[in-house]
Scaffold this motif. Structure first.
Motif, PDB file in Angstrom:
ATOM      1  N   GLN A   1      31.007  42.819  32.376  1.00 36.27           N
ATOM      2  CA  GLN A   1      29.707  42.923  33.025  1.00 36.27           C
ATOM      3  C   GLN A   1      29.867  42.797  34.534  1.00 36.27           C
ATOM      4  O   GLN A   1      30.495  41.860  35.030  1.00 36.27           O
ATOM      5  N   VAL A   2      29.343  43.747  35.264  1.00 40.15           N
ATOM      6  CA  VAL A   2      29.359  43.722  36.727  1.00 40.15           C
ATOM      7  C   VAL A   2      27.949  44.007  37.217  1.00 40.15           C
ATOM      8  O   VAL A   2      27.405  45.092  36.970  1.00 40.15           O
ATOM      9  N   ASP A   3      27.354  43.021  37.897  1.00 42.55           N
ATOM     10  CA  ASP A   3      25.982  43.157  38.408  1.00 42.55           C
ATOM     11  C   ASP A   3      25.005  43.561  37.303  1.00 42.55           C
ATOM     12  O   ASP A   3      24.128  44.424  37.494  1.00 42.55           O
ATOM     13  N   GLY A   4      25.195  42.964  36.139  1.00 43.97           N
ATOM     14  CA  GLY A   4      24.295  43.227  35.026  1.00 43.97           C
ATOM     15  C   GLY A   4      24.545  44.517  34.274  1.00 43.97           C
ATOM     16  O   GLY A   4      23.825  44.847  33.346  1.00 43.97           O
ATOM     17  N   LYS A   5      25.577  45.249  34.685  1.00 42.89           N
ATOM     18  CA  LYS A   5      25.896  46.506  34.027  1.00 42.89           C
ATOM     19  C   LYS A   5      27.219  46.392  33.277  1.00 42.89           C
ATOM     20  O   LYS A   5      28.139  45.706  33.726  1.00 42.89           O
ATOM     21  N   THR A   6      27.325  47.084  32.159  1.00 40.28           N
ATOM     22  CA  THR A   6      28.562  47.108  31.376  1.00 40.28           C
ATOM     23  C   THR A   6      29.471  48.208  31.919  1.00 40.28           C
ATOM     24  O   THR A   6      29.072  49.371  31.993  1.00 40.28           O
ATOM     25  N   VAL A   7      30.673  47.814  32.338  1.00 37.04           N
ATOM     26  CA  VAL A   7      31.634  48.786  32.868  1.00 37.04           C
ATOM     27  C   VAL A   7      32.950  48.638  32.104  1.00 37.04           C
ATOM     28  O   VAL A   7      33.259  47.582  31.556  1.00 37.04           O
ATOM     29  N   VAL A   8      33.702  49.712  32.077  1.00 38.94           N
ATOM     30  CA  VAL A   8      35.014  49.711  31.430  1.00 38.94           C
ATOM     31  C   VAL A   8      36.082  49.793  32.509  1.00 38.94           C
ATOM     32  O   VAL A   8      36.055  50.690  33.353  1.00 38.94           O
ATOM     33  N   ASP A   9      36.996  48.832  32.491  1.00 39.17           N
ATOM     34  CA  ASP A   9      38.052  48.781  33.487  1.00 39.17           C
ATOM     35  C   ASP A   9      39.405  48.895  32.784  1.00 39.17           C
ATOM     36  O   ASP A   9      39.538  48.554  31.613  1.00 39.17           O
ATOM     37  N   SER A  10      40.407  49.378  33.504  1.00 39.16           N
ATOM     38  CA  SER A  10      41.752  49.502  32.946  1.00 39.16           C
ATOM     39  C   SER A  10      42.605  48.307  33.358  1.00 39.16           C
ATOM     40  O   SER A  10      42.651  47.950  34.538  1.00 39.16           O
ATOM     41  N   VAL A  11      43.257  47.689  32.385  1.00 41.10           N
ATOM     42  CA  VAL A  11      44.209  46.617  32.641  1.00 41.10           C
ATOM     43  C   VAL A  11      45.598  47.172  32.367  1.00 41.10           C
ATOM     44  O   VAL A  11      45.917  47.562  31.242  1.00 41.10           O
ATOM     45  N   TYR A  12      46.431  47.228  33.404  1.00 44.36           N
ATOM     46  CA  TYR A  12      47.744  47.849  33.293  1.00 44.36           C
ATOM     47  C   TYR A  12      48.807  46.842  32.864  1.00 44.36           C
ATOM     48  O   TYR A  12      48.689  45.643  33.087  1.00 44.36           O
ATOM     49  N   HIS A  13      49.852  47.361  32.261  1.00 48.39           N
ATOM     50  CA  HIS A  13      51.010  46.555  31.872  1.00 48.39           C
ATOM     51  C   HIS A  13      51.526  45.792  33.089  1.00 48.39           C
ATOM     52  O   HIS A  13      51.777  46.387  34.151  1.00 48.39           O
ATOM     53  N   THR A  14      51.675  44.487  32.950  1.00 49.19           N
ATOM     54  CA  THR A  14      52.045  43.615  34.067  1.00 49.19           C
ATOM     55  C   THR A  14      53.192  42.700  33.660  1.00 49.19           C
ATOM     56  O   THR A  14      53.202  42.159  32.549  1.00 49.19           O
ATOM     57  N   ILE A  15      54.161  42.514  34.552  1.00 52.19           N
ATOM     58  CA  ILE A  15      55.252  41.572  34.287  1.00 52.19           C
ATOM     59  C   ILE A  15      54.672  40.154  34.288  1.00 52.19           C
ATOM     60  O   ILE A  15      54.011  39.754  35.246  1.00 52.19           O
ATOM     61  N   PRO A  16      54.906  39.367  33.242  1.00 53.23           N
ATOM     62  CA  PRO A  16      54.317  38.024  33.164  1.00 53.23           C
ATOM     63  C   PRO A  16      55.037  37.031  34.070  1.00 53.23           C
ATOM     64  O   PRO A  16      56.062  37.347  34.687  1.00 53.23           O
ATOM     65  N   ASP A  17      54.488  35.819  34.127  1.00 49.43           N
ATOM     66  CA  ASP A  17      55.157  34.755  34.870  1.00 49.43           C
ATOM     67  C   ASP A  17      56.519  34.457  34.244  1.00 49.43           C
ATOM     68  O   ASP A  17      56.719  34.630  33.036  1.00 49.43           O
ATOM     69  N   PHE A  18      57.449  34.012  35.068  1.00 51.96           N
ATOM     70  CA  PHE A  18      58.786  33.672  34.583  1.00 51.96           C
ATOM     71  C   PHE A  18      59.375  32.596  35.480  1.00 51.96           C
ATOM     72  O   PHE A  18      58.853  32.325  36.581  1.00 51.96           O
ATOM     73  N   ALA A  19      60.452  31.988  35.037  1.00 51.00           N
ATOM     74  CA  ALA A  19      61.160  30.989  35.833  1.00 51.00           C
ATOM     75  C   ALA A  19      62.640  31.048  35.476  1.00 51.00           C
ATOM     76  O   ALA A  19      63.032  30.717  34.350  1.00 51.00           O
ATOM     77  N   PHE A  20      63.470  31.500  36.427  1.00 52.86           N
ATOM     78  CA  PHE A  20      64.912  31.563  36.239  1.00 52.86           C
ATOM     79  C   PHE A  20      65.580  30.869  37.426  1.00 52.86           C
ATOM     80  O   PHE A  20      64.920  30.488  38.397  1.00 52.86           O
TER      81      PHE A  20
END
Length: 229
Positions: free
Chosen positions: A55-74
């Protein structure tokens, strides 16, 4: 969506013909560029994406979530912890190797050193090499390996850590092979790919790290990505 998932699974499967599969999958992923955020002169965003309704400003919108490298610790060759926060705001190139590798790793490191020589003084860029043999590749071993390559400073980090976490991020996040294989030279099998990641932790390119012409393309794409940001 389903095609992207199939490609990721193919890329994660251990095989002896890794160099060929790197290119087959990279070509297929690039063919999806129009579905993954590529437009005009910009590099595509590779990998799976999902449509999210919000919901954005009371309207339903569809957004794209792209493949993302997650958090890591090495842990790097300097003994400090390297996390996603360490690379915040930077363009980086990830790869997987081990110091005693008798097959493709020497070629990969020769080619990645070309990238280091091009961008080694650019603080917007980091090279991130993950060992897939952490029981042998301790911090001192990685430091000696980096020294032998003539690497100084923090633009090229060689990292070690929990074996399962390294394998997991390789196969499930960077979309490349990293696994034990008793029948393989050195006892492990891995991809020869270099993975280009943008400051938002999206994969923007996959390149055969054993081929000079592919690394030429990586260098050109890094320059393009830096200009984009």
């Amino acid at each position: 969506m389903m095609l992207n998932r199939r490609l990721i699974k193919v890329f994660s499967r251990p095989t002896r013909t890794l160099g060929s599969r790197v290119w087959l999958v990279a070509i297929a992923l690039l063919a999806l560029a129009g579905c993954a955020g590529g437009d005009g002169d910009k590099l595509p965003i590779l990998g799976q994406r999902e449509a999210v309704t919000k919901q954005v400003d009371g309207k339903t919108v569809v957004d794209s979530v792209y493949h993302t490298i997650p958090d890591f610790a090495f842990v790097s060759q300097y003994g400090d912890t390297v996390t996603a926060k360490t690379l915040a705001g930077k363009v980086y190139v990830a790869d997987f190797f081990f110091t005693s590798c008798p097959t493709i790793c020497p070629k990969m490191k020769t080619q990645l050193k070309r990238v280091y020589e091009q961008f080694g003084k650019d603080n917007r860029v980091v090279l991130l090499s993950h060992t897939i043999d952490p029981s042998h590749d301790t911090v001192p071993v990685l430091k000696a390996f980096a020294d032998q390559l003539g690497v100084t400073g923090r633009n090229w980090l060689f990292v070690t850590g929990d074996r399962d976490k390294i394998y997991d991020i390789g196969q499930n996040s960077y979309m490349v092979t990293a696994a034990e294989d008793a029948s393989a030279p050195g006892g492990v099998v891995h991809s020869g790919a270099f993975i280009l990641v943008d400051p938002d932790r999206h994969i923007r390119g996959i390149y055969d790290g054993t081929k000079p012409d592919a690394v030429d393309k990586l260098i050109a794409d890094m320059t393009k990505l830096l200009a984009e940001k």
